[in-house]
Design a protein around this motif. Structure first.
Motif, PDB file in Angstrom:
ATOM      1  N   LEU A 192       0.824  -1.208   0.000  1.00  0.00           N
ATOM      2  CA  LEU A 192       0.000   0.000   0.000  1.00  0.00           C
ATOM      3  C   LEU A 192       0.862   1.263   0.000  1.00  0.00           C
ATOM      4  CD1 LEU A 192      -2.824  -0.897   2.548  1.00  0.00           C
ATOM      5  CD2 LEU A 192      -3.004  -0.739   0.067  1.00  0.00           C
ATOM      6  N   PRO A 193       0.428   2.293  -0.716  1.00  0.00           N
ATOM      7  CA  PRO A 193       1.140   3.585  -0.653  1.00  0.00           C
ATOM      8  C   PRO A 193       0.941   4.241   0.706  1.00  0.00           C
ATOM      9  CG  PRO A 193      -0.841   3.759  -1.999  1.00  0.00           C
ATOM     10  CD  PRO A 193      -0.680   2.304  -1.678  1.00  0.00           C
ATOM     11  N   HIS A 194       1.810   5.192   1.020  1.00  0.00           N
ATOM     12  CA  HIS A 194       1.794   5.843   2.330  1.00  0.00           C
ATOM     13  C   HIS A 194       0.453   6.507   2.615  1.00  0.00           C
ATOM     14  CE1 HIS A 194       2.907   9.184   5.186  1.00  0.00           C
ATOM     15  NE2 HIS A 194       3.416   8.135   5.798  1.00  0.00           N
ATOM     16  N   LEU A 243       5.279   0.895   9.184  1.00  0.00           N
ATOM     17  CA  LEU A 243       5.494   1.260   7.781  1.00  0.00           C
ATOM     18  C   LEU A 243       5.232   2.747   7.564  1.00  0.00           C
ATOM     19  CD1 LEU A 243       3.859  -1.775   5.902  1.00  0.00           C
ATOM     20  CD2 LEU A 243       6.290  -1.264   6.124  1.00  0.00           C
ATOM     21  N   ILE A 244       4.230   3.286   8.249  1.00  0.00           N
ATOM     22  CA  ILE A 244       3.956   4.729   8.152  1.00  0.00           C
ATOM     23  C   ILE A 244       5.143   5.530   8.692  1.00  0.00           C
ATOM     24  CG2 ILE A 244       2.520   6.597   9.082  1.00  0.00           C
ATOM     25  CD1 ILE A 244       0.145   4.644   9.010  1.00  0.00           C
ATOM     26  N   ASP A 245       5.673   5.110   9.842  1.00  0.00           N
ATOM     27  CA  ASP A 245       6.803   5.827  10.453  1.00  0.00           C
ATOM     28  C   ASP A 245       8.069   5.731   9.603  1.00  0.00           C
ATOM     29  OD1 ASP A 245       5.162   6.471  12.563  1.00  0.00           O
ATOM     30  OD2 ASP A 245       5.845   4.800  13.829  1.00  0.00           O
ATOM     31  N   LEU A 246       8.216   4.617   8.876  1.00  0.00           N
ATOM     32  CA  LEU A 246       9.422   4.404   8.072  1.00  0.00           C
ATOM     33  C   LEU A 246       9.276   4.896   6.645  1.00  0.00           C
ATOM     34  CD1 LEU A 246      10.300   0.768   9.234  1.00  0.00           C
ATOM     35  CD2 LEU A 246      11.490   2.872   9.874  1.00  0.00           C
ATOM     36  N   ASN A 247       8.191   5.588   6.341  1.00  0.00           N
ATOM     37  CA  ASN A 247       7.919   5.996   4.960  1.00  0.00           C
ATOM     38  C   ASN A 247       9.090   6.761   4.361  1.00  0.00           C
ATOM     39  OD1 ASN A 247       6.411   6.706   2.551  1.00  0.00           O
ATOM     40  ND2 ASN A 247       6.308   8.770   3.455  1.00  0.00           N
ATOM     41  N   THR A 251       8.393   4.360  -4.306  1.00  0.00           N
ATOM     42  CA  THR A 251       7.410   3.364  -4.726  1.00  0.00           C
ATOM     43  C   THR A 251       7.808   2.000  -4.175  1.00  0.00           C
ATOM     44  OG1 THR A 251       7.040   4.598  -6.775  1.00  0.00           O
ATOM     45  CG2 THR A 251       6.258   2.321  -6.709  1.00  0.00           C
ATOM     46  N   THR A 252       6.822   1.269  -3.670  1.00  0.00           N
ATOM     47  CA  THR A 252       7.101  -0.030  -3.067  1.00  0.00           C
ATOM     48  C   THR A 252       7.483  -1.054  -4.131  1.00  0.00           C
ATOM     49  OG1 THR A 252       5.482   0.444  -1.337  1.00  0.00           O
ATOM     50  CG2 THR A 252       6.180  -1.851  -1.587  1.00  0.00           C
ATOM     51  N   ASP A 253       8.585  -1.730  -3.919  1.00  0.00           N
ATOM     52  CA  ASP A 253       9.024  -2.815  -4.798  1.00  0.00           C
ATOM     53  C   ASP A 253       8.315  -4.100  -4.375  1.00  0.00           C
ATOM     54  OD1 ASP A 253      11.054  -4.042  -6.755  1.00  0.00           O
ATOM     55  OD2 ASP A 253      11.421  -5.173  -4.909  1.00  0.00           O
TER      56      ASP A 253
END
Length: 560
Positions: A192-194, A243-247, A251-253
């Motif tokens: 998922l995107p941020h 994942l939000i904190d590490l954004n 683009t996600t691979d």
């Protein structure tokens, strides 16, 4: 003597059993009892061992000669009968002196084979994009009771793509069940995107309805644990918060997302077992999940991009139609076991050289576990101190179990096992017609080239038009007449199966030496009682994904 390598198993000690060894087919350490594969934890302390591999060498050595690796106790004496009395044993519980043969009728066979089949057809246009997947067929045939395989299929609703996977459990079905329920959510969240992750988190904070992440495609028999749903959701939420904190804004691979999802779920399985739960049922559940294990083979299909993430020894195979109409198989995964030299080297490089000789024994990790990668199996991951602390503080059912208290031999530098998958990316081509995902129960009985041919001919409807192949066997005119008569009967009845996975299972269980389905053999294999079925075959779980060649061609030509 049976000389085949045999499927994956786990060796454990049993206090109450000291049975003499009768055969040196597969020597075992004297302090360990029989190699046991795919058994419920409640049955892990069984007092007997079968050679349950499906190859002909096992069938002949066991029943033709009455030759077994372990001497049976008296209460199991009925299992050890010569071949001429075998049919009598299967179908007459009173063991009458006159041998009796009983075969299932074709409708009865079909009822068994079709009990767990499921099919899904993808809408040509799903509202976002034209799909490269026409649909899929799936099915399962149990050998264990209960079955220890699991399967999952879902469409990703917030990203493009479809997820499909098979999961093979061992030491019980608990870990395979948990992974089949949870892994796709971890993968979807990883993709998922941020902005979407923030939207989902804000909805949870404010108590609003969540955006649906997955649309599941499930058979009614595919179970989901309602009791553990809150626990599973909380662990997943912690993951997306991180994942939000590490954004990073990138683009996600897909490959990276698959690897991260596998590793994170396995870490959460381990952590949940260490923390425990005030609810006694959930506490026992998370411990059962962690102490059992599961392999996983998952495919993500998005347009012409096909990614396969594999952990363990289930397999993915691509069916390709050549220009002359013939079928070939392309491997999209590698088994993680002792037959994979690269995998053996990987394990050796992760541990001191002083352990080199003890790491892999009898083609098993530490002499016990066949797969070199798996979810759960914390006995191969936790320190000895942590294992003892968790078991001693756990519920009585866990503390009383021999398997959980057993420490593997030569256990010095854990972890010895990982759930990290090996990911293979493939760009789909118009000649790529289908994908087969299957647990090792299929691959132990069939070669990938035969799988590609059988499925390909089934999907194209030409499987009755090919010349009859008899291999190197000498056949009489009577036998040839029988084969031609059988073919004519099949043609007149059009297709017996409406599901490609069912058709493949029918061949895997019922094929004779000529590559044709023998109803008598199929009937005998399907009528084996629970205590004998596992001696002949493993659980089989298959998903056959059919691709849309026209859409794939349009992608290649830049039309989509």
């Amino acid at each position: 003597m049976c000389v085949c390598p045999g499927p994956r198993r786990i060796a454990i000690p049993v206090r109450s059993s000291r049975l003499p060894l009768l055969s040196d087919a597969m020597p075992a350490p004297t302090h360990l009892f029989p190699l046991i594969r795919n058994c419920e934890i409640s049955r892990i302390c069984s007092t007997m061992c079968y050679c349950h591999h499906k190859h002909l060498c096992c069938l002949s050595s066991h029943f033709a000669h009455g030759h077994f690796r372990y001497a049976p106790q008296k209460k199991f004496a009925a299992l050890y009968r010569p071949k001429e009395n075998f049919y009598q044993f299967i179908h007459a519980r009173d063991y009458a002196s006159t041998p009796q043969r009983f075969y299932l009728t074709p409708p009865q066979v079909n009822s068994i084979l079709k009990a767990n089949e499921y099919s899904f057809k993808v809408p040509e246009f799903d509202g976002k994009n034209v799909s490269s997947v026409l649909g899929f067929d799936s099915n399962q045939l149990p050998a264990n009771a209960p079955i220890e395989d699991r399967r999952s299929a879902a469409t990703c609703l917030q990203t493009r793509g479809m997820l499909l996977g098979v999961f093979d459990g061992h030491a019980g079905c608990a870990c395979a069940q948990a992974v089949s329920e949870r892994l796709f959510y971890y993968i979807a969240v990883s993709l998922l995107p941020h902005e979407t992750l923030l939207e989902i988190e804000n909805a949870v904070e404010s108590g609003r309805a969540l955006l649906p992440i997955l649309q599941w495609h499930k058979h009614p028999n595919d179970y989901f644990s309602k009791e553990a749903s809150k626990l599973y959701f909380n662990s997943l939420r912690t993951y997306w918060q991180e994942l939000i904190d590490l954004n990073s804004g990138e683009t996600t691979d897909v490959k990276e997302a698959l690897i991260n999802a596998f590793k994170r779920l396995d870490n959460d399985i381990s952590l949940e077992a260490q923390v425990g739960d005030p609810n006694s049922f959930l506490n026992y559940l998370v411990l059962r999940v962690a102490f059992s294990g599961a392999t996983a083979c998952v495919a993500h299909v998005d347009g012409v991009d096909l990614h396969v993430a594999n952990t363990g020894d289930s397999r993915a195979m691509l069916g390709v139609q050549e220009e002359d109409g013939s079928w070939s198989a392309v491997n999209l995964s590698y088994d993680h076991n002792a037959q994979n030299e690269r995998e053996v080297e990987r394990v050796k490089t992760e541990h001191p050289k002083s352990e080199e000789k003890s790491l892999v024994k009898q083609d098993r990790l530490l002499g016990l576990l066949m797969p070199f990668r798996a979810f759960g199996d914390v006995k191969f991951k936790w320190s000895i101190e942590l294992q003892k602390r968790v078991v001693e503080s756990g519920p009585d059912q866990l503390n009383d179990n021999e398997y959980t208290k057993f420490i593997p031999p030569n256990y010095h530098t854990p972890p010895y096992l990982t759930a990290e998958p090996e990911v293979i990316h493939h760009k789909l081509r118009p000649q790529d017609k289908f994908l087969v995902l299957a647990t090792d129960g299929l691959w132990e009985t069939m070669h990938r080239q035969d799988v590609a041919r059988i499925v390909g001919e089934y999907l194209t409807g030409v499987h009755h038009q090919q010349p009859i192949a008899v291999g190197g066997y000498k056949v009489t005119l009577g036998q040839m007449h029988g084969l031609l008569t059988e073919r004519r009967a099949k043609i007149s009845s059009v297709f017996e199966d409406q599901n490609a996975a069912t058709h493949l299972i029918r061949h895997a269980v019922g094929n004779n030496e000529f590559g044709a389905v023998d109803h008598e053999r199929l009937s005998k294999m399907l009528s084996l009682p629970e205590e004998l079925a596992r001696m002949y075959r493993d659980d089989i779980t298959i998903i056959v994904v059919q691709f849309n060649s026209h859409v794939i061609g349009a992608y290649q030509n830049g039309e989509l």
